[in-house]
Design an enzyme around this catalytic site. Structure first.
Site, PDB file in Angstrom:
ATOM      1  CG  HIS A  82      -1.538   1.343   1.504  1.00 30.72           C
ATOM      2  ND1 HIS A  82      -2.481   1.922   0.680  1.00 30.72           N
ATOM      3  CD2 HIS A  82      -1.328   2.232   2.517  1.00 30.72           C
ATOM      4  CE1 HIS A  82      -2.828   3.107   1.165  1.00 30.72           C
ATOM      5  NE2 HIS A  82      -2.137   3.327   2.278  1.00 30.72           N
ATOM      6  CG  ASP A 111       7.635  17.477 -26.723  1.00 25.77           C
ATOM      7  OD1 ASP A 111       7.780  17.075 -25.543  1.00 25.77           O
ATOM      8  OD2 ASP A 111       7.038  16.821 -27.585  1.00 25.77           O
ATOM      9  CD1 TRP A 146       7.192   3.099   4.417  1.00 30.56           C
ATOM     10  CD2 TRP A 146       8.174   4.046   2.649  1.00 30.56           C
ATOM     11  NE1 TRP A 146       7.542   4.383   4.769  1.00 30.56           N
ATOM     12  CE2 TRP A 146       8.140   4.984   3.703  1.00 30.56           C
ATOM     13  CE3 TRP A 146       8.733   4.422   1.429  1.00 30.56           C
ATOM     14  CZ2 TRP A 146       8.670   6.266   3.582  1.00 30.56           C
ATOM     15  CZ3 TRP A 146       9.255   5.703   1.307  1.00 30.56           C
ATOM     16  CH2 TRP A 146       9.217   6.604   2.373  1.00 30.56           C
ATOM     17  CB  SER A 176      11.048   5.392 -14.382  1.00 27.42           C
ATOM     18  OG  SER A 176      10.015   6.263 -14.768  1.00 27.42           O
ATOM     19  CB  SER A 177      12.140   8.784 -10.517  1.00 23.07           C
ATOM     20  OG  SER A 177      10.979   8.072 -10.160  1.00 23.07           O
ATOM     21  CG  HIS A 260      12.482  14.162   5.864  1.00 23.13           C
ATOM     22  ND1 HIS A 260      11.594  13.690   6.795  1.00 23.13           N
ATOM     23  CD2 HIS A 260      12.187  15.464   5.694  1.00 23.13           C
ATOM     24  CE1 HIS A 260      10.795  14.676   7.190  1.00 23.13           C
ATOM     25  NE2 HIS A 260      11.141  15.772   6.537  1.00 23.13           N
ATOM     26  CD  GLU A 262       9.452  10.088  -2.498  1.00 24.80           C
ATOM     27  OE1 GLU A 262       8.358   9.802  -3.035  1.00 24.80           O
ATOM     28  OE2 GLU A 262      10.469  10.359  -3.155  1.00 24.80           O
ATOM     29  CE1 TYR A 264       9.562  19.189   3.653  1.00 21.60           C
ATOM     30  CE2 TYR A 264      11.585  17.901   3.715  1.00 21.60           C
ATOM     31  CZ  TYR A 264      10.589  18.602   4.365  1.00 21.60           C
ATOM     32  OH  TYR A 264      10.615  18.730   5.733  1.00 21.60           O
ATOM     33  CB  SER A 275       1.621  28.763  -5.902  1.00 20.07           C
ATOM     34  OG  SER A 275       2.092  28.466  -4.605  1.00 20.07           O
ATOM     35  CG  HIS A 309      13.124  14.168  11.629  1.00 26.00           C
ATOM     36  ND1 HIS A 309      12.961  15.357  10.973  1.00 26.00           N
ATOM     37  CD2 HIS A 309      12.390  13.276  10.921  1.00 26.00           C
ATOM     38  CE1 HIS A 309      12.162  15.191   9.929  1.00 26.00           C
ATOM     39  NE2 HIS A 309      11.814  13.925   9.884  1.00 26.00           N
ATOM     40  CG  HIS A 310      12.464   9.722   9.520  1.00 27.22           C
ATOM     41  ND1 HIS A 310      11.118   9.531   9.369  1.00 27.22           N
ATOM     42  CD2 HIS A 310      12.767  10.777   8.721  1.00 27.22           C
ATOM     43  CE1 HIS A 310      10.623  10.421   8.511  1.00 27.22           C
ATOM     44  NE2 HIS A 310      11.614  11.186   8.102  1.00 27.22           N
ATOM     45  CB  THR A 335       6.658  24.734   5.648  1.00 23.02           C
ATOM     46  OG1 THR A 335       7.721  23.896   5.196  1.00 23.02           O
ATOM     47  CG2 THR A 335       5.325  24.081   5.322  1.00 23.02           C
ATOM     48  CE  LYS A 338       7.186  26.991  -0.836  1.00 21.53           C
ATOM     49  NZ  LYS A 338       7.173  27.986  -1.925  1.00 21.53           N
ATOM     50  NE  ARG A 457       4.373   3.493  11.557  1.00 21.00           N
ATOM     51  CZ  ARG A 457       5.142   4.393  10.929  1.00 21.00           C
ATOM     52  NH1 ARG A 457       6.129   4.994  11.570  1.00 21.00           N
ATOM     53  NH2 ARG A 457       4.925   4.683   9.675  1.00 21.00           N
TER      54      ARG A 457
END
Length: 649
Positions: A82, A111, A146, A176-177, A260, A262, A264, A275, A309-310, A335, A338, A457
């Site tokens: 998931h 293009d 994950w 790919s990314s 992390h 990721e 953002y 925006s 921090h993880h 953040t 914004k 969890r």
């Protein structure tokens, strides 16, 4: 404020041009950034639905105590896949769909820089997501979470094929990314319309650029980690073998150095979409454009300094804990900037509460809740109590669902008319909005309290005397309300495609270049590349006076022309003129379709399929041969690609 945009076709009354090719083969071989964007979007939305079904199965299992709806092992696969499906197969590609379709239009390009490479990135993505999702249908899906912490994911502790699907599938997706992001970076740097300096780019394009840089750098780190795990599992290396002197925290540091940024990677594009939406429906220019740009750059920069921090619970020591606590608190500043800029844009504006605007406002509120709980995790003592509880699950989903998903739906309602030429139903849209907002808060807000009560969890089930029963039932009910809202959204997408009201070039009266052409745009985008003189080229002076038709001074590099073949101020159907002529008639060079991207992607997938089953008894010899054939095929594809003509004969 000067208004400058251009997209016009000189009126030529002669023969109508042949339409863009249709049929399945034309989509398989297309290199048009708009079609590739649509393919990304359709594929990613399909996997969003698959990821949602996986979430519903999880919530059915947890709705009541002592449940045996699914087995413990399959539950482990469900929550792992998931997360992987939502992050890598749905949300990232959905943002890539908008990058592909909208960004070249916003900067005045025909293009992307490398159209065939763009097609390759899509086909590699498609084969990659099919690769790791097929494991679930075989009940051999990844089952470690994950984050896949090594060394428990090495072959000694995870002997089956489950984690092989993980390491090989994500390597394909990472490739790919990186391909797509390099393409976007080169496109934005090199292909902007004349006059579009960096500080004249739309915020969405700016945050596309920052996100692409983050993907290239962060995915490189993740690729290193996954490659080391792959050679440990497949070839007996010892990168994560503690007995051979490996550091037990090596994987965690490498993973969260990707993990992390990721966050953002998934939220910065959404900030760009919001925006664009809020100024359009506030009838005001974006408040503090310069500050918005630099705060986005700062978020990308500081995002590299918060990964540990993880890992507060791993015993890094007071110095490391203090540094990462401070950096995590600091990243809340850009953040917050914004958020106040969006509020400042709406303040005093002439607000129109369309579905797109409602989703953007909800994004601000829900993402703020997720951000506040994130700042709570910046304090190591607090984090130690909350880590690995449902409080973290709540925080994660307020950021990813309340942030990324709500923002994506805002962008979809906003740009759908440009992509299809038709407006989505506002009545169905508002039903989708309220069902999603109510369902989301019923689902994820009680998880904060479950976490504080100590519910871990990733647990398979729970006893009926732990105080978790009622809230889990409410959470599961809320998840089905979200599913109902998503069903309404899917119905709206299909209905609007067939029967939606004709949109015209600029139904919202928006300010950026993509709205200055037919909806959907012609294959060549712009008849003549525009010359840009302002940040909002379609707004002249007072945006509240916009009638919804692009207006104002229109300049070409060589001559003054009329907008869409009509006199300024004259309302005409742009398709009557622009779409009458082919790129060939207009002397516009476009790269021809190519089947090499899909064949190259297939060759890459064949290599990884052979590696996946190489240790299966009785298959090893044949599948080693498959990998070798895949390598040979890849070399031949690259050779043929290099000599493919760059123009049609």
């Amino acid at each position: 404020m000067a208004s400058t945009a251009t997209v016009a076709a000189p009126h030529h009354p002669h023969t109508a041009a042949p339409a863009e090719p249709t049929g399945l083969w034309s989509w398989i071989t297309t290199v048009d950034h708009k079609r590739i964007g649509i393919m990304y979007g359709v594929t990613a939305f399909a996997f969003f639905l698959i990821g949602g079904i996986e979430a519903l199965l999880i919530r059915v299992q947890l709705a009541v105590p002592n449940n045996n709806f699914v087995s413990a092992d399959f539950y482990n696969q469900l929550f792992t896949v998931h997360a992987l499906t939502m992050i890598f197969a749905a949300l990232m590609p959905l943002t890539a769909a908008f990058f592909n379709y909208i960004m070249p239009l916003q900067i005045g390009a025909r293009d992307v820089a490398f159209p065939r490479l763009n097609a390759l990135s899509y086909w590699v993505y498609l084969f990659g997501v099919l690769f790791f999702n097929v494991g679930v249908f075989l009940q051999m899906g990844p089952n470690s979470g994950w984050f896949a912490y090594a060394p428990i994911t090495t072959r000694e502790f995870s002997p089956g094929l489950n984690m092989d699907f993980y390491v090989l599938g994500l390597q394909i997706l990472g490739f790919s990314s990186i391909l797509a992001s390099l393409n976007f970076i080169v496109t934005i740097i090199n292909m902007r319309a004349p006059g579009m300096r960096l500080m004249r780019m739309p915020i969405f394009t700016w945050l596309t650029l920052i996100t692409a840089i983050l993907i290239v750098t962060a995915m490189a780190v993740f690729t290193i980690a996954v490659t080391e795990l792959m050679v440990d599992r497949l070839f007996g290396a010892t990168f994560y073998d503690i007995r051979k002197g490996a550091d037990p925290l090596l994987w965690q540091h490498l993973f969260w150095m990707f993990g992390h940024p990721e966050v953002y990677i998934l939220i910065l594009p959404i900030m760009g979409m919001v925006s664009e939406v809020i100024p359009t429906f506030s009838r005001k220019p974006l408040f503090g454009y310069n500050v918005m740009v630099f705060s986005g750059v700062l978020i990308g920069w500081l995002g590299w300094g918060v990964w540990s921090h993880h890992m507060f619970a791993t015993g890094m020591g007071p110095i490391a804990d203090s540094f990462f606590a401070l950096s995590t608190m600091l990243i809340g500043i850009p953040t917050g900037i914004k958020i106040f800029n969006w509020l400042g844009t709406m303040w005093g504006g002439s607000l129109r509460f369309t579905t797109a605007m409602l989703f953007s406002i909800a994004f601000i509120a829900m993402f703020t809740i997720g951000g506040i709980s994130g700042v709570m995790h910046a304090a190591a003592p607090s984090d130690l109590q909350q880590t690995d509880t449902y409080f973290v699950v709540a925080h994660l989903h307020y950021v990813f669902f309340g942030g990324t998903v709500l923002g994506l739906w805002s962008g979809m309602y906003y740009w759908y008319p440009k992509i299809t030429g038709r407006l989505m139903s506002e009545r169905l849209g508002k039903a989708h909005f309220w069902l999603t907002l109510v369902g989301m808060n019923l689902t994820f807000f009680p998880m904060h309290f479950l976490g504080m009560l100590g519910m871990p969890r990733r647990i398979f089930t729970y006893a009926d005397n732990m105080g978790f029963n009622e809230m889990n039932l409410v959470i599961s009910a809320g998840s089905f309300i979200i599913a109902l809202g998503t069903l309404v959204f899917a119905i709206n997408l299909v209905w609007a495609w067939k029967r939606g009201k004709i949109a015209g070039p600029n139904p919202w009266g928006a300010a950026t270049l993509e709205w200055a052409m037919a909806s959907p745009p012609p294959v060549y985008n712009f008849v003549k590349i525009p010359v840009v003189h302002s940040r909002m080229p379609l707004w002249e002076g007072d945006p509240t006076k916009s009638s919804g038709i692009p207006h104002g001074r229109v300049e070409e590099e060589t001559e003054q022309v009329t907008l869409m073949g009509a006199k300024v101020g004259e309302v005409r159907d742009p398709e009557q003129d622009v779409n009458r002529m082919s790129a060939h008639d207009l002397g516009i060079h476009l790269p021809p379709p190519s089947y090499w991207p899909i064949i190259t992607a297939a060759a890459i997938s064949i290599i990884f399929i052979g590696l996946l089953f190489r240790n299966v008894e009785g298959w090893a010899h044949n599948l080693w041969l498959m990998s070798i054939l895949g390598v040979v095929g890849l070399v031949l594809c690259v050779y043929a690609w290099a000599f493919e003509p760059g123009h049609s004969h």
